[in-house]
Design an enzyme around this catalytic site. Structure first.
Site, PDB file in Angstrom:
ATOM      1  N   LYS A 130       3.272 -15.098   2.254  1.00  0.00           N
ATOM      2  CA  LYS A 130       3.458 -15.811   0.975  1.00  0.00           C
ATOM      3  C   LYS A 130       4.956 -16.083   0.837  1.00  0.00           C
ATOM      4  O   LYS A 130       5.603 -15.699  -0.144  1.00  0.00           O
ATOM      5  CB  LYS A 130       2.907 -14.938  -0.176  1.00  0.00           C
ATOM      6  CG  LYS A 130       2.815 -15.643  -1.523  1.00  0.00           C
ATOM      7  CD  LYS A 130       1.793 -16.765  -1.589  1.00  0.00           C
ATOM      8  CE  LYS A 130       1.895 -17.496  -2.918  1.00  0.00           C
ATOM      9  NZ  LYS A 130       1.049 -18.710  -2.988  1.00  0.00           N
ATOM     10  N   ASP A 188      -2.857 -18.035   0.296  1.00  0.00           N
ATOM     11  CA  ASP A 188      -3.850 -18.748  -0.531  1.00  0.00           C
ATOM     12  C   ASP A 188      -4.523 -19.846   0.293  1.00  0.00           C
ATOM     13  O   ASP A 188      -5.740 -20.011   0.262  1.00  0.00           O
ATOM     14  CB  ASP A 188      -3.227 -19.289  -1.828  1.00  0.00           C
ATOM     15  CG  ASP A 188      -1.933 -20.059  -1.602  1.00  0.00           C
ATOM     16  OD1 ASP A 188      -1.372 -20.039  -0.481  1.00  0.00           O
ATOM     17  OD2 ASP A 188      -1.460 -20.695  -2.567  1.00  0.00           O
ATOM     18  N   TYR A 224       0.818  -1.216   0.000  1.00  0.00           N
ATOM     19  CA  TYR A 224       0.000   0.000   0.000  1.00  0.00           C
ATOM     20  C   TYR A 224       0.850   1.264   0.000  1.00  0.00           C
ATOM     21  O   TYR A 224       0.407   2.314  -0.452  1.00  0.00           O
ATOM     22  CB  TYR A 224      -0.893   0.041   1.242  1.00  0.00           C
ATOM     23  CG  TYR A 224      -2.242  -0.614   1.093  1.00  0.00           C
ATOM     24  CD1 TYR A 224      -2.358  -1.939   0.698  1.00  0.00           C
ATOM     25  CD2 TYR A 224      -3.398   0.092   1.367  1.00  0.00           C
ATOM     26  CE1 TYR A 224      -3.593  -2.539   0.593  1.00  0.00           C
ATOM     27  CE2 TYR A 224      -4.645  -0.500   1.270  1.00  0.00           C
ATOM     28  CZ  TYR A 224      -4.738  -1.814   0.877  1.00  0.00           C
ATOM     29  OH  TYR A 224      -5.968  -2.389   0.773  1.00  0.00           O
ATOM     30  N   ASP A 241      -6.339  -6.881   4.270  1.00  0.00           N
ATOM     31  CA  ASP A 241      -7.472  -6.224   3.612  1.00  0.00           C
ATOM     32  C   ASP A 241      -8.388  -7.284   3.016  1.00  0.00           C
ATOM     33  O   ASP A 241      -9.607  -7.270   3.218  1.00  0.00           O
ATOM     34  CB  ASP A 241      -6.948  -5.281   2.516  1.00  0.00           C
ATOM     35  CG  ASP A 241      -8.068  -4.612   1.747  1.00  0.00           C
ATOM     36  OD1 ASP A 241      -9.005  -4.126   2.392  1.00  0.00           O
ATOM     37  OD2 ASP A 241      -8.007  -4.591   0.499  1.00  0.00           O
ATOM     38  N   ASP A 253     -12.222  -8.978   4.674  1.00  0.00           N
ATOM     39  CA  ASP A 253     -13.506  -8.980   3.955  1.00  0.00           C
ATOM     40  C   ASP A 253     -14.081 -10.395   3.916  1.00  0.00           C
ATOM     41  O   ASP A 253     -15.277 -10.600   4.120  1.00  0.00           O
ATOM     42  CB  ASP A 253     -13.335  -8.487   2.501  1.00  0.00           C
ATOM     43  CG  ASP A 253     -13.599  -7.000   2.354  1.00  0.00           C
ATOM     44  OD1 ASP A 253     -13.358  -6.256   3.329  1.00  0.00           O
ATOM     45  OD2 ASP A 253     -14.040  -6.575   1.267  1.00  0.00           O
TER      46      ASP A 253
HETATM   47  C1  IPM Z   1     -10.426  -1.121   4.149  1.00  0.00           C
HETATM   48  C2  IPM Z   1     -10.686  -0.516   2.803  1.00  0.00           C
HETATM   49  C3  IPM Z   1      -9.565   0.459   2.458  1.00  0.00           C
HETATM   50  C4  IPM Z   1      -8.277  -0.345   2.438  1.00  0.00           C
HETATM   51  C5  IPM Z   1      -9.754   1.240   1.149  1.00  0.00           C
HETATM   52  C6  IPM Z   1     -11.072   1.985   1.108  1.00  0.00           C
HETATM   53  C7  IPM Z   1      -8.605   2.177   0.888  1.00  0.00           C
HETATM   54  O1  IPM Z   1     -10.837  -1.508   1.839  1.00  0.00           O
HETATM   55  O2  IPM Z   1     -10.322  -0.367   5.139  1.00  0.00           O
HETATM   56  O3  IPM Z   1     -10.315  -2.348   4.231  1.00  0.00           O
HETATM   57  O4  IPM Z   1      -7.945  -0.966   1.424  1.00  0.00           O
HETATM   58  O5  IPM Z   1      -7.576  -0.338   3.458  1.00  0.00           O
HETATM   59 MG    MG Z   2     -10.879  -3.478   2.626  1.00  0.00          MG
END
Ligand code: IPM
Ligand code: MG
Length: 312
Positions: A158, A190, A107, A214, A218
């Site tokens: 990884k 993975d 990032y 990240d 999710d």
């Molecule tokens: C998160 C989001 C952010 C990230 C984006 C919106 C920049 O996806 O907080 O997980 O990738 O960190």
């Molecule tokens: Mg995110």
């Protein structure tokens, strides 16, 4: 007794102040004890120059305040077992904490950009870099978090392909020597993505890099029924923390009054607990969320038969 100040970040900050992380916001953030943050982003900003986009504001505030540790709990509320896309017995009782490194890795790696090669073709590049000290401090948060829970830490990398992961693994091992009670394991990302949907309850605490965290957070959130449930805390060296839902701004449902507010409400509970030492108040908020679910109120993302659908 909370004193509340308000500041713009992301799209609204760009609209009103011409920048996604204006100086006024920066100044207020720095003198605050804690920050509760709303999700940023929207399609109307996608065409802007990269430095002006809402996401840059978010990355800037995390980095500016030195908030390198992002704690993302994925907890399955009993009442929501049927909202998960996985079978109830696979997810019942799920309680994972993902510790995501937040101010380094791919990032933030420099140099970054899109360049033109000698042959005229364009090439995009983002190096994934971690220094020893960056790995060490996030590893420590991982181990300390595990000590407060079930003492199992899985470091996700990884290392079979990336040197940056090889170093990551080495440093995590080294920090582990200070935490002999914690059972440390390593997993390739993975495989971790696969294990999360196969048998998510094998995890207690996961520590991982910015981008892997990240993605996996999710995934983990969806296992609990909806990403609308997942709170997060971003912490640094001091008590100052930034608290935000793990989800994005969901522009597809903007203005419809159907968004699930629970991730933000639970983020506020985390804020009271971690930055303001208001444990009793945090408990009360969490209990209230559980109560609402027990009374069968559901926003549309976690709606199921027999429940009462409600608005935000
Ligand atoms: C998160 C989001 C952010 C990230 C984006 C919106 C920049 O996806 O907080 O997980 O990738 O960190
Ligand atoms: Mg995110």
């Amino acid at each position: 007794n909370l004193q509340l100040d308000y500041a713009n970040i992301g799209g609204i900050a760009y609209d009103k102040e011409g920048q996604p992380y204006p100086e006024t916001t920066q100044a207020l953030a720095k003198q605050a004890d804690a920050i509760l943050l709303g999700a940023v982003g929207g399609p109307q900003y996608d065409k802007l120059d990269r430095p002006l986009r809402p996401e840059r504001g978010l990355l800037a505030i995390r980095s500016d305040l030195g908030l390198f540790a992002n704690l993302r709990p994925a907890i399955l509320y009993e009442e929501l077992a049927s909202a998960s896309t996985l079978k109830p017995d696979v997810v019942a009782g799920l309680d994972i904490m993902i510790v995501r490194e937040l101010t380094g890795g791919i990032y933030f790696g420099q140099p970054r950009g899109i360049r033109v090669l000698d042959n005229g073709e364009r090439q995009g590049y983002n190096p994934a870099v971690y220094s020893e000290s960056e790995i060490e401090r996030i590893a420590r948060v991982g181990f300390e978090t595990a000590m407060k829970r079930n003492k199992r830490l899985c470091s996700v990398d990884k290392a079979n392909v990336l040197e940056v992961s090889e170093l990551w693994r080495e440093i995590v091992e080294k920090v582990g020597k200070d935490f002999p009670e914690v059972e440390l394991s390593h997993m390739y990302v993975d495989n971790a993505a696969m294990q999360l949907v196969r048998a998510p309850k094998q995890f207690d605490v996961i520590v991982t890099s910015n981008m892997f965290g990240d993605i996996l957070s999710d995934e983990a959130s969806m296992i609990t029924g909806s990403i609308g449930m997942l709170s997060s805390a971003s912490l640094g060296k001091t008590k100052l923390g930034l608290y935000e839902p793990s989800h994005g701004s969901a522009p597809d449902i903007a203005g419809k009054n159907i968004a699930n507010p629970i991730a933000t409400i639970l983020s506020a509970a985390m804020m009271l607990r971690y930055s303001l030492d208001l444990d009793k108040e945090a408990d009360a908020i969490e209990a209230a969320v559980a109560q609402v679910l027990k009374e069968n109120y559901r926003t549309v993302d976690i709606m199921s038969e027999g429940m009462t659908q409600c608005t935000t």
